[in-house]
Design an enzyme around this catalytic site. Structure first.
Site, short mmCIF file in Angstrom:
data_model
loop_
_atom_site.label_atom_id
_atom_site.label_comp_id
_atom_site.label_asym_id
_atom_site.label_seq_id
_atom_site.Cartn_x
_atom_site.Cartn_y
_atom_site.Cartn_z
N ASN A 11 0.82 -1.20 0.00
CA ASN A 11 0.00 0.00 0.00
C ASN A 11 0.85 1.26 0.00
OD1 ASN A 11 -2.72 -1.19 0.26
ND2 ASN A 11 -2.00 -1.87 2.25
N GLY A 113 15.82 0.67 5.22
CA GLY A 113 14.68 1.18 4.45
C GLY A 113 14.22 2.54 4.94
N ASP A 115 11.24 3.66 5.31
CA ASP A 115 10.15 3.57 6.29
C ASP A 115 10.69 3.28 7.69
OD1 ASP A 115 10.99 1.02 5.48
OD2 ASP A 115 8.98 0.15 5.59
#
Length: 264
Positions: A11, A113, A115
């Site tokens: 998402n 990463g 995120d």
């Protein structure tokens, strides 16, 4: 307004933040989610965003800055093109250099990463050191920030949803099931058996990693985020709080640290 995008493998989470002068206020005004489609064009993504804005009475022209944390490199150029074409802005990408002054204990910080960087920065900014952040996404990640504010690393495990999908894809007779808490550990149907294995097995995985991590660092706070975090909360007492927008807040904080000199 300030537009933050967390581009994940499953998402894309979109957060719209209010700005007062040059400052971005915490807590997004609106959060949207759309599926990650790697072959979609910049125009198609822009159309989806513009529709979201329109139906919630936001004007895309009010977006002053755009920042992105992406773990899908092939989409970076797509969103860079979209931002330039439709917002007339340059994207600020979160990475190991644009990291809000996060200190890395490991020399392999290029591999972390975006995120995970955003989660770590937000957790440290809000709670201080000695944090474990558990992000229940496509992969479940455990990120550890010590009492000195250093990012130590953590652990990565397959997320419960892709575990369920893999079980169905790689076996001839096992169906795809809804991820939910079963009433008991001993299932009496195939679906109940799969749900028991996935749910209680995953709870055990999380608890064990928390237990081992506590042996290696001082832990003051354990924070959860991600799509299925709320499903696990009642089974994992160690989790102190669920912050659904933690990654978006991390993107905001990193951008502010870089552009406005924000301090903890």
């Amino acid at each position: 307004m300030f537009l933050a995008l967390d581009i994940g493998n499953t998402n894309i989470t979109v957060g719209l933040f209010k700005m007062e002068g040059k400052n971005v206020l915490s807590n997004p005004l609106q959060v949207y989610r759309m599926s990650t489609i790697k072959w979609q064009t910049s125009d198609e993504y822009a159309t989806m965003l513009m529709n979201m804005f329109f139906y919630n009475d936001f004007n895309a022209r009010d977006v002053k800055h755009v920042a992105i944390a992406s773990v899908v490199p092939s989409l970076n150029v797509i969103f860079e093109e979209m931002t330039k074409k439709y917002f007339n802005k340059k994207v600020f990408f979160i990475n190991h250099k644009n990291c809000g002054d996060l200190k890395f204990a490991s020399l392999d910080n290029k591999e972390v990463g975006a995120d995970r960087i955003a989660d770590a920065v937000a957790a440290y900014f809000m709670y201080g050191g000695g944090c474990i952040v558990i992000d229940f996404g496509t992969a479940t990640t455990f990120d550890c920030i010590d009492t000195n504010g250093r990012y130590l690393g953590g652990a990565i495990a397959p997320g419960p949803l892709i575990s369920a999908q893999s079980l169905s894809l790689k076996t001839a007779q096992l169906p795809q099931v809804e991820l939910k808490k079963p009433s008991k550990a001993i299932g009496t149907t195939t679906v109940e058996c799969i749900q028991a294995g996935l749910y209680f097995g995953y709870v055990g995985l999380v608890k064990e990693i928390i237990k081992l991590t506590k042996r290696e660092m001082k832990v003051n706070h354990i924070i959860a985020t991600g799509g299925v975090a709320s499903l696990m909360l009642n089974e994992i007492d160690e989790i102190e709080v669920i912050l659904p927008n933690l990654t978006l807040e991390g993107i905001r904080i990193i951008w502010e640290k870089r552009n406005r000199g924000l301090r903890k």
